[in-house]
Enzyme design. Sequence first.
Site, PDB file in Angstrom:
ATOM      1  N   PRO A 109       0.756  -1.277  -0.172  1.00 46.43           N
ATOM      2  CA  PRO A 109       0.250   0.050   0.322  1.00 46.43           C
ATOM      3  C   PRO A 109       0.930   1.296   0.029  1.00 46.43           C
ATOM      4  O   PRO A 109       0.486   2.243  -0.437  1.00 46.43           O
ATOM      5  CB  PRO A 109      -0.843  -0.258   1.812  1.00 46.43           C
ATOM      6  CG  PRO A 109      -0.806  -1.882   1.632  1.00 46.43           C
ATOM      7  CD  PRO A 109       0.252  -1.861   1.694  1.00 46.43           C
ATOM      8  N   TYR A 110       1.737   1.495   1.056  1.00 46.03           N
ATOM      9  CA  TYR A 110       2.517   2.082   0.683  1.00 46.03           C
ATOM     10  C   TYR A 110       3.080   3.049  -0.383  1.00 46.03           C
ATOM     11  O   TYR A 110       2.920   3.800  -0.738  1.00 46.03           O
ATOM     12  CB  TYR A 110       3.952   2.859   1.996  1.00 46.03           C
ATOM     13  CG  TYR A 110       5.007   3.539   1.906  1.00 46.03           C
ATOM     14  CD1 TYR A 110       4.371   5.132   2.172  1.00 46.03           C
ATOM     15  CD2 TYR A 110       5.713   3.043   1.055  1.00 46.03           C
ATOM     16  CE1 TYR A 110       5.317   5.818   2.364  1.00 46.03           C
ATOM     17  CE2 TYR A 110       6.906   4.019   1.499  1.00 46.03           C
ATOM     18  CZ  TYR A 110       6.427   6.138   2.016  1.00 46.03           C
ATOM     19  OH  TYR A 110       7.191   7.435   1.780  1.00 46.03           O
ATOM     20  N   GLY A 111       3.513   2.159  -1.346  1.00 42.05           N
ATOM     21  CA  GLY A 111       4.283   2.027  -2.743  1.00 42.05           C
ATOM     22  C   GLY A 111       3.493   2.509  -3.235  1.00 42.05           C
ATOM     23  O   GLY A 111       3.938   3.043  -4.270  1.00 42.05           O
TER      24      GLY A 111
END
Length: 138
Positions: free
Chosen positions: A117-119
């Site tokens: 999710p972060y990337g």
Amino acid sequence: MLRERGWDVRAVVQPGRDPTRLVALGAEPVVATLDDRQALSEACRDCDLVFHVAAALGPDGSPPEMFRVNVEGAGHVLEAAVDAGVRRFVYTSSVAVYGEQAPEGADEDTPQRPSGPYGESKAAAESLCFDRSARTGI
């Protein structure tokens, strides 16, 4: 570093955070959240350049929260900057847009392969920034 070079610096501070250190460094604090468009507009007023470095990350961040902060928040800051007539917007992304193993020397032309999710949120925010830049000239 910007103050040492003679720049006037205004910094957004989250509500409830102590701005004392920023003031000691010579920055003018503006209390705002990334969804407070009026406060973001005030923060961008009379600025030539905006650095956007805020992000939600880490194992404690939920995917919806990461997208809200990292994508929608970046969009709100960028809209405030455009509305205020800011000429340049510098968005701080992450090597996470290139996946688990970012290639050595990766740059904006390197194919993105975000994992997690972060990337994915940082890649989406990059796309948003490139799109708004093409449409508005910022």
